[in-house]
Write a protein that holds these residues in place. Structure first.
Motif, short mmCIF file in Angstrom:
data_model
loop_
_atom_site.label_atom_id
_atom_site.label_comp_id
_atom_site.label_asym_id
_atom_site.label_seq_id
_atom_site.Cartn_x
_atom_site.Cartn_y
_atom_site.Cartn_z
N ARG A 142 43.43 40.38 44.14
CA ARG A 142 42.83 40.27 42.64
C ARG A 142 43.28 41.36 41.98
NH1 ARG A 142 39.39 42.13 39.72
NH2 ARG A 142 39.03 41.01 38.04
N ASP A 143 43.00 42.60 42.72
CA ASP A 143 42.93 43.94 42.21
C ASP A 143 44.67 44.32 41.94
OD1 ASP A 143 40.30 44.12 42.18
OD2 ASP A 143 40.31 45.06 44.49
N VAL A 144 45.22 43.99 42.91
CA VAL A 144 46.69 44.25 42.64
C VAL A 144 47.38 43.50 41.44
CG1 VAL A 144 49.08 43.61 43.56
CG2 VAL A 144 47.29 44.31 45.11
N GLU A 194 41.26 34.58 35.03
CA GLU A 194 42.05 33.49 34.46
C GLU A 194 43.39 33.57 34.30
OE1 GLU A 194 40.37 32.17 30.48
OE2 GLU A 194 38.11 31.95 31.46
N MET A 195 43.82 34.86 33.89
CA MET A 195 45.25 35.20 33.73
C MET A 195 45.81 35.22 35.27
SD MET A 195 44.97 38.06 30.75
CE MET A 195 46.69 38.41 30.59
N ILE A 196 44.94 35.97 36.12
CA ILE A 196 45.44 36.13 37.39
C ILE A 196 45.57 34.79 38.21
CG2 ILE A 196 44.68 36.87 39.86
CD1 ILE A 196 43.13 39.26 38.24
N ILE A 197 44.55 33.91 38.07
CA ILE A 197 44.96 32.71 38.58
C ILE A 197 46.02 31.89 37.93
CG2 ILE A 197 43.48 30.23 38.41
CD1 ILE A 197 41.01 31.70 38.68
N ASN A 225 48.52 28.60 46.57
CA ASN A 225 47.31 27.91 46.41
C ASN A 225 46.32 27.94 47.60
OD1 ASN A 225 47.85 26.67 44.01
ND2 ASN A 225 49.34 25.30 44.83
N PRO A 226 45.15 27.74 47.73
CA PRO A 226 44.45 27.85 46.21
C PRO A 226 44.40 29.29 45.77
CG PRO A 226 42.90 27.64 48.13
CD PRO A 226 44.30 27.72 48.71
N MET A 279 43.12 35.54 46.36
CA MET A 279 42.81 36.75 45.29
C MET A 279 41.86 37.73 46.24
SD MET A 279 41.84 34.78 41.95
CE MET A 279 41.02 36.23 41.11
N GLY A 280 41.35 36.99 47.30
CA GLY A 280 40.38 37.77 48.20
C GLY A 280 41.06 38.25 49.29
#
Ligand code: ATP
Ligand code: ATP
Ligand code: MG
Ligand code: MG
Lengths: 339, 323
Positions: free
Chosen positions: A122-124, A143-146, A155-156, A161-162
């Motif tokens: 996520r932070d990357v 939202e943009m990251i997803i 996916n997912p 992200m984690g």
């Protein structure tokens, strides 16, 4: 073939990059003073068409990365012009350069080295949004990251992200690296040897993913490599560089099935094939030796020193320009009909 | 044909604090005199580990486990002490060109100095004599003697790789392990280096183990191909058996070949193997490839397939090949 300006995303015209070498201590002590400019890129002209994958191919030292860096505006051209979406962007102020860097993104060869190992994915992915001061709170950014993780099919997305970079496979890391460039909504992606160090299966996976993304989002790619086999599979058009110049350019299939320039022929000759019966064969290489120094470019056709077909005229006459052989297939060999 | 090397039940585990990474688990193969044996497979499948095991030089925390045998020219080298290995085996009989070695030349020393050091570490020799020998080897790999006075950054990738190869051959080894010797080089330099290796092999009567993940390259270099997956041999066959009309027999090899882009034929799509190679601390039960296999059967999930000879010289570890 004439192209509407609208079809061309980037026009590169007679672009040059000459480096001034730093004199080494030994040279200055010895007083062997003459600094010759290193002509890494020495006058290249091509158009990138909107929505195409354009391959830049050539031996090590032929000037591919230098070209990519000029297009990324990481280095200033010595001369020549670059027109992006109709606007001359050869020399731009700081503000315009910042915007440009969002529109034109680079995919790095080693995605691991370019990621902070202590950042979660996520932070990357949020990092470029912060660097480029993209507006929005954390939720908007999420939202943009997803969205970008979905585009590269991780996916997912919420689960990825984690994770930390070390928890990803090579292919997944390259997907994250691609997602990170896509998050800024670029129009043009420069990919310099994005898969050359990656093993076969992962390479196939990444190229397929990049192609899907390119089609889905209508992106334009400049794909830089010395690997003709992936270029044939991956690109629409190919330009072959030799010692800072384009010596042949055309549709990928046409160029590889019907190469015109002796250098392109030699490159194709050298590519290994997964077929039996060649172990005891010493490969006949039409060209020998190494690429000359860009500080000392041979006169006339710069390939003549290694060309198996060279005649005196090749070094005596002026440098050949790109000529049209039809079908959008260009080459820079005067003697092409005889050889 | 005579065997120069017999590897039997080779196990090399990396004992990390999370557990043992079973990087090589019961690997058995032979190397014949004068042949080139290719080792292929995805990243992390144990190719480099095989190479360093043959030098008896596992990188920490690696250990060659009980029961492993490495028989070099008729003599099991596993019981030898480190001193004996240094004196008789490592670099003397078995040499290795390491993955990325050309980028590991010391930047502050000239090529001549670096080659001299390697040589004098192993041989008592006058400086003059050593210099002559270095020049001879440089010329064998197609480099002029002036290279001795150059620094690594003054040389191209191809020239550096030639130097690394020359250095590996110094002590006249019988077996040379080449780990991705051309991966960082462009196609023309790659072809030049491959031609050079083929000539050197004849001149010095060498046997090669050629490691790469590039199946196209392997086809042009190796007499026999050993396909590894997750620390095990999946398939081992002659060049003809793997690349010929009939094609390979292990689903993994089949997929690897389909993932190989071809130059002379346009392919619309390349297939790849979904997922990634497994965690070798806790590898899958049964066949280690089963979670990614497109031809998986129930049996594959629980029982490990043996490596069996399906036709002369062709070994496959797949339940589909067991009649
Ligand atoms: N900053 C620099 N200063 C001096 N010379 C340079 C500089 N950058 C590149 N060069 C030289 O310019 C030439 C072209 O380099 P470039 O990196 O563009 O080649 P390339 O085609 O990308 O090669 P490779 O396949 O090895 O990546 C080389 O001879 C290189 O040594
Ligand atoms: N020093 C080490 N400590 C712990 N694990 C290791 C060590 N060296 C290698 N491994 C692990 O052992 C396995 C085999 O690694 P190896 O380097 O032999 O693979 P490879 O086939 O050479 O891959 P590549 O194509 O990437 O070079 C991998 O899972 C790797 O992570
Ligand atoms: Mg480059
Ligand atoms: Mg390795």
């Amino acid at each position: 073939m004439s192209l509407n300006d609208n079809d061309v995303i980037l026009q590169v015209k007679d672009l040059k990059k000459h480096f001034t070498p730093h004199q080494s201590l030994i040279q200055s002590l010895a007083g062997s003073g003459q600094k010759r400019p290193i002509k890494a890129v020495d006058g290249i002209t091509f158009d990138l068409r909107r929505g195409e994958i354009f391959g830049l191919i050539g031996e090590s030292g032929s000037g591919k990365t230098t070209t990519g860096k000029m297009i990324m505006k990481l280095i200033e051209p010595t001369s020549g012009t670059m027109v992006f979406n109709g606007e001359d962007v050869t020399h731009t102020d700081k503000l315009r350069t910042q915007v440009y860097r969002r529109q034109v993104q680079m995919i790095f060869q080693d995605p691991y080295a370019s990621m902070n190992p202590r950042f979660k994915i996520r932070d990357v992915l949020q990092e470029p949004l912060i660097i480029h001061k993209i507006e929005g709170d954390n939720q908007k950014h999420d939202e943009m990251i997803i969205k970008s993780l979905t585009e590269v099919k991780l996916n997912p997305p919420a689960e990825f992200m984690g994770r930390y970079p070390h928890m990803l496979s090579g292919g997944q890391r390259q997907r994250v690296a691609t997602a990170r460039t896509l998050i800024l909504n670029p129009m043009l992606l420069v990919a310099d040897e994005p898969v050359s160090m990656i093993d076969l299966s992962t390479r196939a996976e990444i190229l397929a993913m990049m192609k899907d993304v390119q089609r889905d989002l209508g992106l334009t790619y400049l794909y830089i490599t010395h690997d003709l086999s992936t270029a044939r599979y991956f690109t629409d058009r190919i330009a072959v560089m030799y010692l800072g110049r384009i010596v042949e350019m055309g549709p990928a299939n046409e160029l590889i099935d019907n190469p015109i320039h002796p250098y392109t022929k030699a490159l194709i000759e050298a590519v290994p094939e997964p077929m039996t019966g060649k172990v005891d064969v010493i490969k006949e290489l039409p060209i020998s030796g190494e690429i000359p120094s860009p500080a000392n470019i041979p006169p006339g056709c710069r390939f003549h020193t290694r060309c198996p077909y060279a005649k005196p005229e090749c070094s005596e006459q002026s440098e050949p320009e790109l000529m049209d052989a039809g079908n959008g297939h260009f080459h820079a060999c005067r003697r092409w009909k005889e050889i | 044909m005579d065997k120069i090397l017999e590897v039997k039940n080779l196990k090399l585990y990396y004992h990390t604090n999370k557990g043992a990474v079973k990087a090589l688990d019961d690997v058995t193969f032979d190397l014949y005199k004068g042949e080139t044996l290719g080792l292929v497979g995805e990243s992390g499948c144990g190719k480099t580990t095989t190479g360093v095991a043959l030098l008896r030089m596992p990188s920490p925390p690696g250990r060659i486990e009980e029961g492993s045998q490495i028989i070099l020219d008729g003599r099991d080298i596993m019981p030898l002490t480190e001193r004996q290995i240094r004196k008789d085996v490592r670099w003397e009989e078995v040499a290795m060109v390491f993955q990325g070695a050309m980028n590991c030349l010391t930047p502050v020393y000239t090529i001549g100095k670096q080659m001299m050091e390697t040589l004098q570490e192993h041989r008592e020799m006058e400086k003059k004599q050593a210099e002559e020998l270095i020049k001879e080897y440089l010329s064998l790999v197609g480099l002029p003697p002036e290279v001795m006075g150059r620094y690594p950054h003054e040389l191209s990738g191809g020239m550096k790789q030639r130097i690394v190869i020359a250095t590996a051959l110094f002590l006249k080894p019988k077996v040379v392990i080449l780990d991705e010797p051309t991966t960082a080089l462009d196609v023309i330099v790659q072809a030049q280096i491959i031609n050079l290796l083929k000539k050197l092999k004849k001149t010095f009567d060498l046997s090669f183990i050629f490691i790469t993940h590039d199946l196209s390259l392997e086809a042009e270099v190796s007499d026999r191909i050993c396909v590894m997956y997750a620390g095990k041999i999946a398939e081992l066959g002659t060049n003809q058996q793997i690349y010929g009309k009939q094609g390979p027999m292990h689903p993994y090899t089949e997929k690897l070949l389909q993932a190989t882009p071809l130059l002379r034929k346009k392919v619309e799509s390349l297939s790849f193997i979904p997922g990634a190679p497994p965690d070798l601390i806790d590898p899958p039960t049964g066949c280690r490839f089963h979670p990614r296999c497109h031809k998986v059967m129930d049996r594959c999930k629980v029982e490990e397939p043996p490596l069996i000879e399906v036709e002369p010289g062709h070994m496959v570890a797949c339940w589909r090949c067991v009649k």
